[in-house]
Enzyme design. Sequence first.
Site, short mmCIF file in Angstrom:
data_model
loop_
_atom_site.label_atom_id
_atom_site.label_comp_id
_atom_site.label_asym_id
_atom_site.label_seq_id
_atom_site.Cartn_x
_atom_site.Cartn_y
_atom_site.Cartn_z
N GLU A 43 -8.76 -7.96 -3.80
CA GLU A 43 -7.76 -9.01 -3.58
C GLU A 43 -6.85 -8.60 -2.43
O GLU A 43 -6.14 -7.59 -2.51
CB GLU A 43 -6.92 -9.23 -4.84
CG GLU A 43 -5.81 -10.26 -4.65
CD GLU A 43 -4.88 -10.39 -5.84
OE1 GLU A 43 -3.72 -10.80 -5.63
OE2 GLU A 43 -5.30 -10.09 -6.97
N ARG A 47 0.87 -10.76 2.04
CA ARG A 47 2.22 -10.21 2.12
C ARG A 47 2.53 -9.61 3.49
O ARG A 47 3.66 -9.22 3.75
CB ARG A 47 2.43 -9.14 1.04
CG ARG A 47 2.28 -9.68 -0.37
CD ARG A 47 2.53 -8.60 -1.39
NE ARG A 47 2.25 -9.07 -2.75
CZ ARG A 47 2.39 -8.32 -3.83
NH1 ARG A 47 2.81 -7.07 -3.72
NH2 ARG A 47 2.11 -8.80 -5.02
N THR A 71 -1.48 -13.84 -3.52
CA THR A 71 -0.14 -14.28 -3.12
C THR A 71 -0.20 -15.57 -2.31
O THR A 71 0.53 -15.75 -1.33
CB THR A 71 0.61 -13.17 -2.32
OG1 THR A 71 0.31 -11.89 -2.88
CG2 THR A 71 2.11 -13.37 -2.43
N LYS A 131 -3.72 -15.60 -14.01
CA LYS A 131 -3.12 -14.29 -13.78
C LYS A 131 -1.87 -14.20 -14.66
O LYS A 131 -1.05 -15.12 -14.69
CB LYS A 131 -2.73 -14.18 -12.30
CG LYS A 131 -1.96 -12.94 -11.91
CD LYS A 131 -1.69 -12.97 -10.40
CE LYS A 131 -0.93 -11.74 -9.95
NZ LYS A 131 -0.78 -11.70 -8.47
#
Length: 214
Positions: A43, A47, A71, A131
């Site tokens: 993953e 960011r 994200t 998640k």
Amino acid sequence: MSDQPEIARLAACGVVPVVVIEDAHLAVPLARALLAGGIDVIEVTLRRPAAMAALETIAREVPDILCVAGTVVTPAQVVDVQQAGAQAVVSPGFSEAVDDAMRAAGLPWLPGVATASDCMRAVSAGRLTCKFFPAEQAGGTPALKALSGPFPQMKFCPTGGVGLNNLADYLAMKQVICVGGSWLVPADAIANRDWSRVTKLAKEARELVKAIRG
């Protein structure tokens, strides 16, 4: 659990390395180091500015690894990660706008949930694999067990504060398909190009998964 093959691969691996990439040139050797340790999913979180290029190079040059974008919080990012080659998407929370974008994209999506209200929104949208984030800060395994009472149809990937010290506790829960964690890909190991360390951590995690799940 979802019948999507990408979700099945996450479950089969059991652990998902959550990566923050500072330099896109390190993405491919990092992915290969994880593969060498038996982990075939990664993953890449959005960011850092290098994330999109990292996603693209991994998807292109390391086809044996399942490339997941993390994200993802806006519909525009959904379009971007799909164009970069992401095969699945993870978000820290649930958004109807992102849900719509994910349906248009046709990619598997694990939205983030932390409360009963989050779970209700996810279930109403048909998102049954989510998640659980931030896992430890949201109450850890006791909170997850409590949520699974009113939502027995849901499956989870706990992420946030998960490591070797509590990995077994999460993976022992039948509603947990896999866990996500950054401990597999330490920032200093990536910066120092210490790929043997990454491979060692991957092997340790996979051995623990096998010991727990058989």
